[in-house]
Design an enzyme around this catalytic site. Structure first.
Site, PDB file in Angstrom:
ATOM      1  CE  LYS A  50      -2.181  -1.001   3.868  1.00  0.00           C
ATOM      2  NZ  LYS A  50      -1.631  -2.301   4.244  1.00  0.00           N
ATOM      3  NE  ARG A 102      -4.595  -1.383  10.184  1.00  0.00           N
ATOM      4  CZ  ARG A 102      -3.532  -0.872   9.587  1.00  0.00           C
ATOM      5  NH1 ARG A 102      -3.570   0.306   9.039  1.00  0.00           N
ATOM      6  NH2 ARG A 102      -2.421  -1.575   9.530  1.00  0.00           N
ATOM      7  NE  ARG A 133       7.368  -3.069   6.064  1.00  0.00           N
ATOM      8  CZ  ARG A 133       6.047  -2.974   6.008  1.00  0.00           C
ATOM      9  NH1 ARG A 133       5.450  -2.602   4.894  1.00  0.00           N
ATOM     10  NH2 ARG A 133       5.301  -3.266   7.062  1.00  0.00           N
ATOM     11  NE  ARG A 166       6.055  -0.664  10.207  1.00  0.00           N
ATOM     12  CZ  ARG A 166       4.888  -0.694   9.572  1.00  0.00           C
ATOM     13  NH1 ARG A 166       4.810  -0.214   8.336  1.00  0.00           N
ATOM     14  NH2 ARG A 166       3.821  -1.203  10.125  1.00  0.00           N
ATOM     15  NE  ARG A 182       1.712  -5.076  11.309  1.00  0.00           N
ATOM     16  CZ  ARG A 182       2.836  -4.865  10.614  1.00  0.00           C
ATOM     17  NH1 ARG A 182       3.971  -5.411  11.004  1.00  0.00           N
ATOM     18  NH2 ARG A 182       2.809  -4.120   9.553  1.00  0.00           N
TER      19      ARG A 182
HETATM   20  P1  AMP Z   1       0.543   0.270   9.112  1.00  0.00           P
HETATM   21  O1  AMP Z   1       1.741   1.157   8.994  1.00  0.00           O
HETATM   22  O2  AMP Z   1      -0.634   0.763   8.314  1.00  0.00           O
HETATM   23  O3  AMP Z   1       0.869  -1.179   8.866  1.00  0.00           O
HETATM   24  O4  AMP Z   1       0.065   0.347  10.651  1.00  0.00           O
HETATM   25  C1  AMP Z   1       0.907  -0.086  11.712  1.00  0.00           C
HETATM   26  C2  AMP Z   1       0.082  -0.229  12.994  1.00  0.00           C
HETATM   27  O5  AMP Z   1      -0.487   1.038  13.356  1.00  0.00           O
HETATM   28  C3  AMP Z   1      -1.119  -1.172  12.896  1.00  0.00           C
HETATM   29  O6  AMP Z   1      -0.732  -2.525  13.103  1.00  0.00           O
HETATM   30  C4  AMP Z   1      -2.022  -0.626  14.017  1.00  0.00           C
HETATM   31  O7  AMP Z   1      -1.556  -1.024  15.295  1.00  0.00           O
HETATM   32  C5  AMP Z   1      -1.806   0.877  13.904  1.00  0.00           C
HETATM   33  N1  AMP Z   1      -2.775   1.493  12.963  1.00  0.00           N
HETATM   34  C6  AMP Z   1      -2.514   2.034  11.729  1.00  0.00           C
HETATM   35  N2  AMP Z   1      -3.620   2.512  11.143  1.00  0.00           N
HETATM   36  C7  AMP Z   1      -4.634   2.275  12.035  1.00  0.00           C
HETATM   37  C8  AMP Z   1      -6.037   2.509  12.010  1.00  0.00           C
HETATM   38  N3  AMP Z   1      -6.643   3.094  10.946  1.00  0.00           N
HETATM   39  N4  AMP Z   1      -6.767   2.134  13.100  1.00  0.00           N
HETATM   40  C9  AMP Z   1      -6.192   1.576  14.174  1.00  0.00           C
HETATM   41  N5  AMP Z   1      -4.870   1.296  14.257  1.00  0.00           N
HETATM   42  C10 AMP Z   1      -4.088   1.643  13.198  1.00  0.00           C
END
Ligand code: AMP
Length: 217
Positions: free
Chosen positions: A13, A88, A127, A160, A171
């Site tokens: 993404k 989400r 990554r 990360r 996740r």
């Molecule tokens: P990402 O970078 O999108 O993979 O997000 C990393 C982490 O941030 C996720 O595993 C969640 O813990 C948190 N997170 C990101 N976006 C959201 C969202 N829209 N709602 C709730 N938690 C989020």
């Protein structure tokens, strides 16, 4: 034209959003990046968020909706946002609709990158990101080389804290349970397009460009 890009962790993404930003002069709104900014401030609030991210769960809808409203209300980004990592869950999808209405905007297209779980796990565990220029590499598929910045070398590569096998499993489970139903929400609106996210990066972006041009006219 606002867009939303879906796909499980590691689907690409972020990579594809960056390409869409360049091609169509859009603004990438990644809730994960906004949360990581908060975490880097090392405040009590940031530390709480970090705990949740490390657990593989979701941060509260209230926190996320506030972060999102800050951006949607900014006229600079009006009708040119790519939502990456948001909504989400169904509550967030409904809140997003209300916010778009409040600020006189709409969602034009939902893109869904489909990738098999085995590939996702390799993509995520491999990554690494340059902490200076933010370019992402993959130790399996796209080994780190000199990135775009002068004086930028591999010493700056970081992983990360939630990109480890234990957190990834959680996740992916969170994605299946909470985010997957949101796809149906956009399918019913008639704006959902599925894309094979296992193709080569540029082949995927070419398909995305075509889909976007088709709705832009
Ligand atoms: P990402 O970078 O999108 O993979 O997000 C990393 C982490 O941030 C996720 O595993 C969640 O813990 C948190 N997170 C990101 N976006 C959201 C969202 N829209 N709602 C709730 N938690 C989020």
């Amino acid at each position: 034209m606002n867009l939303v890009i879906f796909g499980p962790p590691g689907a690409g993404k972020g990579t594809q959003s960056a390409k869409l930003v360049k091609e169509f002069n859009l603004f990438q709104l990644s809730t994960g990046d906004l949360l990581r900014d908060e975490v880097s401030k090392k405040t009590d609030f940031g530390n709480k968020i970090e705990e949740i991210m490390k657990s593989g769960g979701l941060v509260s809808d209230e926190i996320i909706n506030n972060l999102i409203e800050n951006k949607i209300s900014n006229s600079q980004y009006k009708n040119r946002i790519i939502f990456d990592g948001f909504p989400r869950n169904l509550e967030q999808a409904r809140s997003l609709d209300n916010l778009l209405k409040k600020y006189n905007q709409q969602m034009s297209l939902a893109l869904n990158l489909k990738v098999d779980n085995q590939i996702l796990i390799k993509r995520i565990t491999g990554r690494v990101t340059c902490s200076i220029c933010n370019k992402t590499f993959n130790t399996f598929f796209d080994p780190p080389k000199k990135c775009d910045l002068k004086n930028c070398d591999q010493k700056n590569l970081v992983t990360r804290s939630d990109d480890n096998e234990e957190t990834i499993a959680k996740r992916l489970k969170t994605y299946d349970e909470k985010t997957f139903p949101v796809l149906d929400y956009y399918l019913k609106k008639g704006i959902m397009k599925n894309i094979d996210g296992m193709q080569e990066i540029n082949a995927i972006s070419d398909q995305l460009f075509t889909l976007i041009r088709a709705i832009r006219g």
